[in-house]
Design an enzyme around this catalytic site. Structure first.
Site, PDB file in Angstrom:
ATOM      1  N   SER A 195      -9.937  -0.590   7.004  1.00  0.00           N
ATOM      2  CA  SER A 195      -9.374  -0.456   5.657  1.00  0.00           C
ATOM      3  C   SER A 195      -8.677  -1.680   5.084  1.00  0.00           C
ATOM      4  O   SER A 195      -8.343  -1.689   3.906  1.00  0.00           O
ATOM      5  CB  SER A 195      -8.389   0.705   5.613  1.00  0.00           C
ATOM      6  OG  SER A 195      -9.098   1.893   5.427  1.00  0.00           O
ATOM      7  N   LYS A 206       0.847  -1.203   0.000  1.00  0.00           N
ATOM      8  CA  LYS A 206       0.000   0.000   0.000  1.00  0.00           C
ATOM      9  C   LYS A 206       0.882   1.252   0.000  1.00  0.00           C
ATOM     10  O   LYS A 206       1.907   1.296   0.700  1.00  0.00           O
ATOM     11  CB  LYS A 206      -0.900  -0.030   1.237  1.00  0.00           C
ATOM     12  CG  LYS A 206      -1.957   1.058   1.292  1.00  0.00           C
ATOM     13  CD  LYS A 206      -2.857   0.857   2.519  1.00  0.00           C
ATOM     14  CE  LYS A 206      -3.960   1.888   2.612  1.00  0.00           C
ATOM     15  NZ  LYS A 206      -4.844   1.677   3.792  1.00  0.00           N
ATOM     16  N   SER A 233      -9.760   1.829   2.819  1.00  0.00           N
ATOM     17  CA  SER A 233      -8.879   2.563   1.945  1.00  0.00           C
ATOM     18  C   SER A 233      -7.851   1.700   1.207  1.00  0.00           C
ATOM     19  O   SER A 233      -7.265   2.172   0.223  1.00  0.00           O
ATOM     20  CB  SER A 233      -8.141   3.621   2.753  1.00  0.00           C
ATOM     21  OG  SER A 233      -7.320   3.025   3.725  1.00  0.00           O
TER      22      SER A 233
HETATM   23  N1  GLN Z   1     -13.084   4.027   6.249  1.00  0.00           N
HETATM   24  C1  GLN Z   1     -12.554   4.467   7.507  1.00  0.00           C
HETATM   25  C2  GLN Z   1     -12.178   5.925   7.403  1.00  0.00           C
HETATM   26  O1  GLN Z   1     -12.503   6.498   6.443  1.00  0.00           O
HETATM   27  C3  GLN Z   1     -11.371   3.626   7.870  1.00  0.00           C
HETATM   28  C4  GLN Z   1     -10.180   3.974   7.102  1.00  0.00           C
HETATM   29  C5  GLN Z   1      -9.004   3.141   7.463  1.00  0.00           C
HETATM   30  O2  GLN Z   1      -9.129   2.095   8.104  1.00  0.00           O
HETATM   31  N2  GLN Z   1      -7.834   3.624   7.097  1.00  0.00           N
HETATM   32  O3  GLN Z   1     -11.584   6.476   8.269  1.00  0.00           O
END
Ligand code: GLN
Length: 479
Positions: A172, A73, A148
């Site tokens: 994410s 990532k 994400s």
């Molecule tokens: N979707 C969640 C957010 O927008 C989690 C994101 C993540 O785990 N990095 O914060």
């Protein structure tokens, strides 16, 4: 089976027996990237030259990942390779240092295929917040891969790498794993070093593996885990051989089903796949009982106060001086302002504003401190539940993958997508999402298994035995 669809352990067997050479495997992965990446758009940077250089260095070595092509990532720093966090503000940032996780992978001989797309600074659930492009779900390219870590999960599902690393702050790794029909593991907070992971919300962030099967997740977890003097929050605990524990009996395992997770808004097809899986686990010998996690309803609100507060502080460092992009302007203040105005996307700005507000004098007690108190209650819910059961099972997401554009103009709808994953981060627990079925549109459904802190082995062995007695994990998208 096509070579690019193999998992790590399968590929190691093929190479060890001499059936396939490391070059053939790497060639197969890059041919696959050539033929599908236009449709999937999983990567920010494809690192073909670096991969073949690493192949030359790793050939003949006996590390645990000898010549296995992986994707990382793009919020995890690798020396000499751009790390953008899918943000315009870091577009030209090349880290002069290496994250601990990729250092450990390198010691075991992995090959870097590329850096994968994400929602800018890992803020989002669809990769639509990427400053560069939206990644597509390999099962239906008009749909999101989740986020994400959507680039990493789409790359794994599409066969553009054998496995990948992601990061999970509120879901994410697990939410996109569910949407893309792959395995995603968020380790216990402190299990894996965060050194070299670009910080979003430091009390929640954790790096973990995204793989084609549970055994590969166990293998990668064992490699990236363990104490790191460069990260004071990494736990000085012994790391077990997770792969060796996978086939231990699960007959004595008590499974809890939280009644608060079977709520309005849960898609009936997701609900029925999850309930079938729970029955299936019963037939494998686990005992199942209903439990309660009474503060579940507060998790999303609590998370969005704490995560945005921490983000507003962590992202203060992007000022046009220390990293990446700088806007030309006539004085210093305007330079700060313009750099941030042009460099950050809308969601990042929204969160910096929310977090700054929640931390400001007069509001701190009402928002930030209150959220910290509720976080403790959420953690205590799990402590109480784990007195009665060994693992907890829930759906990973309330629905299967949604359409690109469907939720992007309604942040609240987007935030609610993490309703089943967020509590786990607030409580610092390990959890894994594994494929457990498909809906009538042919989209994958994810099952979440949550464990006690630092007890990754229980969720891994139940997940492995469930997986191996089903066929779901074998399906590949018809790209
Ligand atoms: N979707 C969640 C957010 O927008 C989690 C994101 C993540 O785990 N990095 O914060």
């Amino acid at each position: 089976m096509e070579l690019y669809n193999s998992g790590i352990i399968e590929a190691l067997d093929l190479m060890d027996s001499g059936e396939v050479s490391p070059e053939e495997l790497l060639d197969a992965v890059f041919q696959r990237i050539n033929s599908v990446e236009d449709k999937v758009k999983a990567f920010v940077t494809v690192t073909k030259d670096r991969a073949y250089e690493m192949l030359d260095e790793a050939k003949g070595e006996r590390g645990a990942l000898r010549c296995i092509p992986l994707a990382i990532k793009d919020n995890i720093c690798i020396r000499g390779i751009p790390t953008t966090c899918s943000s315009r503000i870091l577009k030209n940032f090349i880290p002069p240092y290496e994250s601990t996780v990729t250092k450990r992978l390198k010691e075991e001989g992995y090959l870097l295929v590329g850096k994968t797309n994400l929602d800018e600074f890992a803020m989002g659930s669809s990769t639509e917040n990427s400053g560069f492009h939206t990644t597509r779900n390999p099962w239906a390219t008009d749909r999101v891969p989740g986020g994400s870590s959507g680039g990493s999960t789409a790359a794994v599902a599409a066969g553009e790498c054998l496995a990948a690393l992601g990061s999970d702050t509120g879901g994410s790794i697990r939410q996109p794993a569910a949407f893309c029909g792959v395995v995603g593991l968020k380790p216990t907070y402190g299990r894996v070093s965060r050194f070299g992971l670009v910080a979003f919300a430091s009390s929640l962030d954790q790096i973990g593996p995204i793989t084609k099967n549970v055994a590969d997740a166990a293998l990668l977890l064992g490699i990236i885990s363990g104490h790191d003097p460069s990260d004071s929050t990494s736990a000085p605990l012994h790391v077990k051989d997770y792969t060796a524990l996978l086939s231990e009996g699960i007959r004595d395992i008590k499974v809890g089903i939280p009644k608060e997770y079977f709520i309005e808004g849960l898609d009936p097809e997701v609900e029925s796949a999850v309930k079938d899986s729970i029955r299936h686990l019963g037939s494998l010998g686990c005992s199942v009982k209903e439990i309660s996690l009474p503060h579940t309803g507060y998790a999303v609100a609590t998370y969005y106060i704490l995560a945005t507060s921490e983000a507003s502080s962590n992202l203060a460092r992007y000022d046009g001086v220390k990293y990446g992009f700088r806007a030309e302007s006539k004085d210093l203040l305007e330079m700060y302002r313009e750099t941030r105005a042009q460099g950050f996307g809308a969601e990042v700005k929204r969160r910096i504003m929310l977090g700054t507000y929640a931390l400001s004098a007069g509001y701190y007690e009402a928002f930030y401190r209150k959220a910290q108190q509720v976080r403790t209650l959420i953690k205590e819910d799990f402590d109480n539940a784990f007195r009665e059961v060994d693992i907890i099972i829930t759906p990973t997401t309330p629905t299967t993958a949604f359409r690109i554009g469907e939720k992007i103009s309604d942040p609240l709808q987007m935030y609610l997508n993490d309703i089943f994953t967020i509590s786990v981060n607030l409580a610092g627990l390990p959890a894994i999402s594994i494929p457990c079925g498909f809906d009538s549109k042919g989209l994958p459904i994810g099952l979440q298994l949550i464990g006690r802190a630092f007890d990754e082995e229980s969720i891994l062995k139940v997940a492995h035995q469930y997986e191996q007695s089903t066929e779901w994990y074998k399906r590949r998208p018809p790209l």
